[in-house]
Design a protein around this motif. Structure first.
Motif, PDB file in Angstrom:
ATOM      1  N   ARG A 187      -5.523   6.762   4.365  1.00  0.00           N
ATOM      2  CA  ARG A 187      -6.961   6.729   4.108  1.00  0.00           C
ATOM      3  C   ARG A 187      -7.618   5.616   4.925  1.00  0.00           C
ATOM      4  NH1 ARG A 187     -10.361   8.654   0.048  1.00  0.00           N
ATOM      5  NH2 ARG A 187     -12.503   8.248   0.729  1.00  0.00           N
ATOM      6  N   GLY A 188      -6.939   4.479   5.040  1.00  0.00           N
ATOM      7  CA  GLY A 188      -7.472   3.392   5.843  1.00  0.00           C
ATOM      8  C   GLY A 188      -7.620   3.774   7.297  1.00  0.00           C
ATOM      9  N   VAL A 189      -6.626   4.473   7.834  1.00  0.00           N
ATOM     10  CA  VAL A 189      -6.706   4.943   9.221  1.00  0.00           C
ATOM     11  C   VAL A 189      -7.880   5.899   9.378  1.00  0.00           C
ATOM     12  CG1 VAL A 189      -5.530   6.306  10.983  1.00  0.00           C
ATOM     13  CG2 VAL A 189      -4.262   4.572   9.698  1.00  0.00           C
TER      14      VAL A 189
ATOM     15  N   LEU B 174       0.839  -1.194   0.000  1.00  0.00           N
ATOM     16  CA  LEU B 174       0.000   0.000   0.000  1.00  0.00           C
ATOM     17  C   LEU B 174       0.876   1.247   0.000  1.00  0.00           C
ATOM     18  CD1 LEU B 174      -2.610  -1.012   2.738  1.00  0.00           C
ATOM     19  CD2 LEU B 174      -2.975  -1.020   0.265  1.00  0.00           C
ATOM     20  N   THR B 175       0.386   2.296  -0.620  1.00  0.00           N
ATOM     21  CA  THR B 175       1.084   3.578  -0.569  1.00  0.00           C
ATOM     22  C   THR B 175       0.825   4.241   0.781  1.00  0.00           C
ATOM     23  OG1 THR B 175      -0.783   4.832  -1.439  1.00  0.00           O
ATOM     24  CG2 THR B 175       0.737   3.847  -3.052  1.00  0.00           C
TER      25      THR B 175
ATOM     26  N   ARG C 292      -8.962   0.153  -1.024  1.00  0.00           N
ATOM     27  CA  ARG C 292      -9.440   0.903   0.140  1.00  0.00           C
ATOM     28  C   ARG C 292      -9.857  -0.075   1.247  1.00  0.00           C
ATOM     29  NH1 ARG C 292     -13.790   5.921   0.045  1.00  0.00           N
ATOM     30  NH2 ARG C 292     -13.746   6.355   2.287  1.00  0.00           N
ATOM     31  N   PHE C 293     -10.450  -1.203   0.864  1.00  0.00           N
ATOM     32  CA  PHE C 293     -10.785  -2.249   1.827  1.00  0.00           C
ATOM     33  C   PHE C 293      -9.519  -2.751   2.513  1.00  0.00           C
ATOM     34  CE2 PHE C 293     -11.450  -6.721   2.896  1.00  0.00           C
ATOM     35  CZ  PHE C 293     -12.653  -6.695   3.573  1.00  0.00           C
ATOM     36  N   VAL C 294      -8.475  -2.987   1.736  1.00  0.00           N
ATOM     37  CA  VAL C 294      -7.215  -3.456   2.313  1.00  0.00           C
ATOM     38  C   VAL C 294      -6.615  -2.394   3.239  1.00  0.00           C
ATOM     39  CG1 VAL C 294      -4.872  -4.224   1.781  1.00  0.00           C
ATOM     40  CG2 VAL C 294      -6.774  -4.995   0.371  1.00  0.00           C
TER      41      VAL C 294
ATOM     42  N   ALA D 294      -1.226  -9.966   4.865  1.00  0.00           N
ATOM     43  CA  ALA D 294      -0.310  -9.329   3.918  1.00  0.00           C
ATOM     44  C   ALA D 294      -0.012  -7.877   4.260  1.00  0.00           C
ATOM     45  CB  ALA D 294      -0.878  -9.424   2.498  1.00  0.00           C
ATOM     46  N   VAL D 295      -0.814  -7.256   5.122  1.00  0.00           N
ATOM     47  CA  VAL D 295      -0.524  -5.881   5.550  1.00  0.00           C
ATOM     48  C   VAL D 295      -0.149  -5.833   7.027  1.00  0.00           C
ATOM     49  CG1 VAL D 295      -1.884  -4.736   3.774  1.00  0.00           C
ATOM     50  CG2 VAL D 295      -3.002  -5.418   5.909  1.00  0.00           C
ATOM     51  N   GLY D 296       0.069  -7.009   7.636  1.00  0.00           N
ATOM     52  CA  GLY D 296       0.578  -7.056   8.993  1.00  0.00           C
ATOM     53  C   GLY D 296      -0.445  -6.967  10.092  1.00  0.00           C
TER      54      GLY D 296
END
Length: 345
Positions: free
Chosen positions: A159-161, A152-153, A240-242, A264-266
């Motif tokens: 944006r996820g936060v 992810l960038t 965005r879900f990820v 995969a994103v920890g």
């Protein structure tokens, strides 16, 4: 070792399979740092590979014109082609690619001739990433333990936060995501048990966040009706879900794509396994907790039915008390120390 200059890895579907294939790009890049290493996948899954720094070019399979794909791939003049799907859709692309080394699974039928190097598909008691790495070993490529990663960038993570922090949850409460559905009946836990779990989580100064997925609207509504303290998050776009998954403190779900995405994103996970074997689909880290059904009382499992079979009852053998206990233990652990190196930064 041979030194190919152009390599193509093929995995068209499903989302989880694509993520569990992408770690092989890292092994290939370590072994052949100057080679062009491309990845061919389907349009939906391509979003999960986008931004991978070990990749030279991402190719998207043209479902509207499948007969054009072999010629398109042949024109790129690959030295090696590694077909991790080995299906009637990918075998023609492999056979007519012109690649001198063509690795795939040892399948039955006429398409077997597509592969110069074949790996037995007989399941081993090992993580599926390791099993797929054996295909690289057929080609003389050294491998080492890998985890799936989604890159992810900074903007996507931020944006996820923002998406998660905007939810009406108690300030400072750990946020536990719940994904209610799975494609396979043998991986789907009853919505009433998710609701029971959500109520228990909310009663312990934590927040239960129900993550809606496509076609899941009825189950989400049912869960929220049974557990009014839970909140829902609707993040329709895949990346965005990820990003939302990356901002959670924990994810609970069956053995399905979002479980692999969270890993995969920890993000720590508690994953429920019914008709699937956790040894194959879970890396066994402290942050990737696996709860397996005993399966002894499931007739569909005993007769070897695929996990898509509608008469699986194995997930019913997993009780709410057991899942809740593992959720509490995961939240109590020092998640910042336990996350794997590919996790949150």
């Amino acid at each position: 070792m041979e030194h190919p200059t152009r390599i193509l890895v093929v995995q068209l579907q499903q989302l989880g399979d694509v993520m569990l294939s992408a770690p092989l790009l890292e092994d290939l890049r370590d072994a052949h740092p100057t080679a062009a290493i491309d990845f061919l996948t389907g349009a939906p899954a391509s979003e999960l590979v986008r931004g991978n720094p070990f990749l030279s070019e991402l190719l998207v399979y043209d479902r509207d014109h499948p007969l054009r794909m072999p010629g398109r791939i042949r024109g790129r003049r690959y030295d090696w082609l590694i077909d991790l799907q080995s299906s009637p859709r990918t075998a023609p692309v492999t056979l007519f690619s012109g690649a001198r080394r063509r690795a795939g699974w040892d399948i039955r039928g006429p398409w077997r001739i597509a592969y110069t190097d074949r790996l037995s598909r007989q399941p081993r008691d090992e993580y599926v990433v390791r099993q797929r790495q054996r295909m690289l070993e057929l080609l003389g490529v050294p491998v080492r333990p890998r985890m799936p990663r989604i890159f992810l960038t900074t903007e996507e993570r931020s944006r996820g936060v923002s998406d998660v922090e905007s939810l009406p949850t108690p300030p400072g409460a750990p946020r536990v995501g719940l994904v209610l559905s799975a494609r396979a009946a043998g991986s789907t836990w009853p919505v009433e048990r998710y609701a029971d779990l959500a109520g228990r989580i909310a009663g312990e100064n934590a927040a239960a966040v129900v993550l809606g997925t496509v076609g899941d609207e009825e189950r989400v509504a049912r869960c929220l009706a049974l557990a009014p303290a839970a909140v829902s998050a609707h993040l329709p776009r895949l990346r965005r879900f990820v990003g939302g998954l990356a901002a959670l403190d924990l994810l609970v779900c069956g053995d399905t794509g979002p479980a692999h995405m969270a890993m995969a994103v920890g993000t720590p996970t508690v994953t429920l396994y019914g008709a699937t074997d956790a040894r194959h689909w879970n890396p066994g880290l402290p942050t990737t907790v696996a709860i397996s059904s005993p399966r002894a009382r499931c007739g569909a499992c005993r007769r070897g039915a695929a996990r898509m079979a509608p008469d699986h009852t194995c997930m019913l053998e997993i009780g709410v008390e057991e899942v809740h206990a593992r959720v509490r233990a995961s939240l109590a652990a020092d998640a910042g120390q336990l996350r794997h190196p590919g996790g949150r930064s």
